[in-house]
Design a protein around this motif. Structure first.
Motif, PDB file in Angstrom:
ATOM      1  N   GLU A 193      46.408  39.604  48.535  1.00 43.70           N
ATOM      2  CA  GLU A 193      45.621  38.534  47.940  1.00 43.70           C
ATOM      3  C   GLU A 193      46.371  37.211  48.005  1.00 43.70           C
ATOM      4  OE1 GLU A 193      42.569  38.531  46.792  1.00 43.70           O
ATOM      5  OE2 GLU A 193      42.269  40.641  47.297  1.00 43.70           O
ATOM      6  N   GLU A 194      47.685  37.250  47.786  1.00 40.04           N
ATOM      7  CA  GLU A 194      48.489  36.038  47.804  1.00 40.04           C
ATOM      8  C   GLU A 194      48.478  35.421  49.197  1.00 40.04           C
ATOM      9  OE1 GLU A 194      52.505  34.702  45.512  1.00 40.04           O
ATOM     10  OE2 GLU A 194      52.423  36.697  46.394  1.00 40.04           O
ATOM     11  N   ILE A 212      47.199  31.670  50.283  1.00 44.28           N
ATOM     12  CA  ILE A 212      48.074  30.738  50.984  1.00 44.28           C
ATOM     13  C   ILE A 212      47.402  30.238  52.264  1.00 44.28           C
ATOM     14  CG2 ILE A 212      50.244  30.566  52.256  1.00 44.28           C
ATOM     15  CD1 ILE A 212      51.455  32.471  50.157  1.00 44.28           C
ATOM     16  N   LYS A 213      46.736  31.138  52.990  1.00 40.85           N
ATOM     17  CA  LYS A 213      46.016  30.739  54.188  1.00 40.85           C
ATOM     18  C   LYS A 213      44.923  29.732  53.867  1.00 40.85           C
ATOM     19  CE  LYS A 213      46.692  34.781  57.159  1.00 40.85           C
ATOM     20  NZ  LYS A 213      46.021  35.916  57.840  1.00 40.85           N
ATOM     21  N   LEU A 214      44.225  29.949  52.757  1.00 38.02           N
ATOM     22  CA  LEU A 214      43.167  29.040  52.353  1.00 38.02           C
ATOM     23  C   LEU A 214      43.737  27.646  52.078  1.00 38.02           C
ATOM     24  CD1 LEU A 214      40.138  28.701  51.442  1.00 38.02           C
ATOM     25  CD2 LEU A 214      40.972  29.107  49.133  1.00 38.02           C
ATOM     26  N   ASN A 218      35.247  34.443  44.895  1.00 37.31           N
ATOM     27  CA  ASN A 218      35.087  35.107  46.185  1.00 37.31           C
ATOM     28  C   ASN A 218      35.052  36.628  46.123  1.00 37.31           C
ATOM     29  OD1 ASN A 218      35.329  32.872  48.442  1.00 37.31           O
ATOM     30  ND2 ASN A 218      36.743  32.331  46.811  1.00 37.31           N
ATOM     31  N   THR A 219      35.472  37.194  45.005  1.00 42.78           N
ATOM     32  CA  THR A 219      35.439  38.656  44.860  1.00 42.78           C
ATOM     33  C   THR A 219      34.485  39.098  43.754  1.00 42.78           C
ATOM     34  OG1 THR A 219      37.719  38.846  45.656  1.00 42.78           O
ATOM     35  CG2 THR A 219      36.826  40.724  44.456  1.00 42.78           C
ATOM     36  N   ILE A 220      34.647  38.501  42.571  1.00 42.09           N
ATOM     37  CA  ILE A 220      33.845  38.930  41.422  1.00 42.09           C
ATOM     38  C   ILE A 220      32.400  38.442  41.512  1.00 42.09           C
ATOM     39  CG2 ILE A 220      33.607  38.840  38.911  1.00 42.09           C
ATOM     40  CD1 ILE A 220      35.948  40.549  39.923  1.00 42.09           C
ATOM     41  N   PHE A 221      32.198  37.162  41.866  1.00 45.87           N
ATOM     42  CA  PHE A 221      30.835  36.621  41.929  1.00 45.87           C
ATOM     43  C   PHE A 221      29.934  37.410  42.891  1.00 45.87           C
ATOM     44  CE2 PHE A 221      30.159  32.212  39.995  1.00 45.87           C
ATOM     45  CZ  PHE A 221      30.932  32.517  38.896  1.00 45.87           C
ATOM     46  N   PRO A 222      30.389  37.690  44.133  1.00 43.61           N
ATOM     47  CA  PRO A 222      29.528  38.469  45.034  1.00 43.61           C
ATOM     48  C   PRO A 222      29.161  39.842  44.470  1.00 43.61           C
ATOM     49  CG  PRO A 222      31.272  37.406  46.281  1.00 43.61           C
ATOM     50  CD  PRO A 222      31.604  37.205  44.825  1.00 43.61           C
ATOM     51  N   LYS A 223      30.105  40.478  43.790  1.00 42.38           N
ATOM     52  CA  LYS A 223      29.813  41.792  43.188  1.00 42.38           C
ATOM     53  C   LYS A 223      28.754  41.672  42.103  1.00 42.38           C
ATOM     54  CE  LYS A 223      34.250  44.104  43.977  1.00 42.38           C
ATOM     55  NZ  LYS A 223      35.446  44.714  43.332  1.00 42.38           N
ATOM     56  N   LEU A 224      28.876  40.653  41.262  1.00 41.18           N
ATOM     57  CA  LEU A 224      27.913  40.472  40.179  1.00 41.18           C
ATOM     58  C   LEU A 224      26.536  40.101  40.724  1.00 41.18           C
ATOM     59  CD1 LEU A 224      30.093  38.523  37.567  1.00 41.18           C
ATOM     60  CD2 LEU A 224      29.502  40.942  37.557  1.00 41.18           C
TER      61      LEU A 224
END
Length: 202
Positions: A192-193, A197-199, A36-42
Motif C-alpha cells: 500500500e505504501e 508513493i507512486k501516486l 480508493n478501497t473502502i468507497f468502491p466496496k461500499l
C-alpha cells in the motif's frame, strides 16, 4: 488492510451511537485508502451512500452541516433531493428579482440552519467520513463539532467515520470519551505504501 476494511464493515452493520476513528500519521495514505478501497466496496452495495467531508479550515458548525448536505447531493447527481433543487432555484430567483430580495432574505432561509435539512437525508444508508479533523479552524470548538457528530450518530442514526492523526487532535482525550466508540490505527503495509508513493510521484 483487511482488518481496517473489516472494522469499518462491522461499524456500519452494528447498532452504534458513536463514531469510528481511523487514525494514522500525516501522509500515510489514510484518505487515499478510504477513497480508493473502502468507497468502491461500499458503493458495490447499492443501499449504501458513502460521502467524504473535509473539515480543513472549517470555522463553524453550520458550514460543516452544509458540506454534509452538498456532499450527499454531489453523490446523487441528477437524483438530488428536492431540497437541493429548491435551494438552487431560490438562489437564482434572488439574483433576478431585486424586489423579492428586498423583502425576503433568501440566503438566510437557505443557509440559516443547514442541520434542519438533515431530516431529509437517507440516514440508514449514509456513511459520512469526516477527514482532516485535526486541521479544523480553532474558531470551531471541539464541543460544537462533536455536538454535530453526536447528533448525526445518536439522533439520526447515521454512521460516521473520523479520519485524523489522533496525536494532533485538540483536546483529544475528552473528545474520545464523548464521541468515539472505537479507534483503529492505519499502518500501511509495504504494498500500500508503494502505491501511495507512486501516486505522489505522478
Amino acid at each position: 488492510m483487511d482488518q481496517i476494511s473489516e472494522a469499518i464493515d462491522n461499524h456500519i452493520q452494528m447498532n452504534t451511537n458513536g463514531a469510528l476513528l481511523l487514525t494514522g500519521n500525516w501522509g500515510s495514505g489514510k484518505t487515499y485508502y478510504i477513497k480508493n478501497t473502502i468507497f468502491p466496496k461500499l458503493k458495490s452495495n447499492g443501499d449504501l451512500i458513502p460521502i467524504m467531508v473535509s473539515l480543513y479550515g472549517e470555522s463553524d458548525r453550520n458550514s460543516v452541516a452544509q458540506k454534509v448536505i452538498f456532499a450527499y447531493l454531489d453523490q446523487n447527481g441528477d437524483n438530488s433531493m428536492t431540497m437541493g433543487r429548491i435551494a438552487k432555484w431560490m438562489k437564482q430567483i434572488s439574483e433576478y428579482s431585486p424586489y423579492l430580495k428586498k423583502y425576503v432574505d433568501l440566503e438566510k432561509i437557505i443557509n440559516g440552519n443547514s442541520e434542519s435539512i438533515f431530516r431529509f437525508l437517507p440516514h440508514s444508508k449514509l456513511i459520512i467520513f469526516f477527514d482532516d479533523l485535526e486541521r479544523k479552524s480553532k474558531k470551531l470548538s471541539v464541543d460544537d463539532l462533536f455536538g454535530l457528530i453526536n447528533d448525526l450518530t445518536e439522533n439520526y442514526k447515521c454512521k460516521v467515520v473520523l479520519i485524523a492523526n489522533e496525536e494532533e487532535i485538540e483536546n483529544g482525550i475528552s473528545f474520545k470519551e464523548k464521541t468515539v466508540e472505537k479507534t483503529i490505527h492505519y499502518i500501511p503495509n509495504n504494498k500500500e505504501e508503494k502505491k501511495f508513493i507512486k501516486l505522489l510521484d505522478k
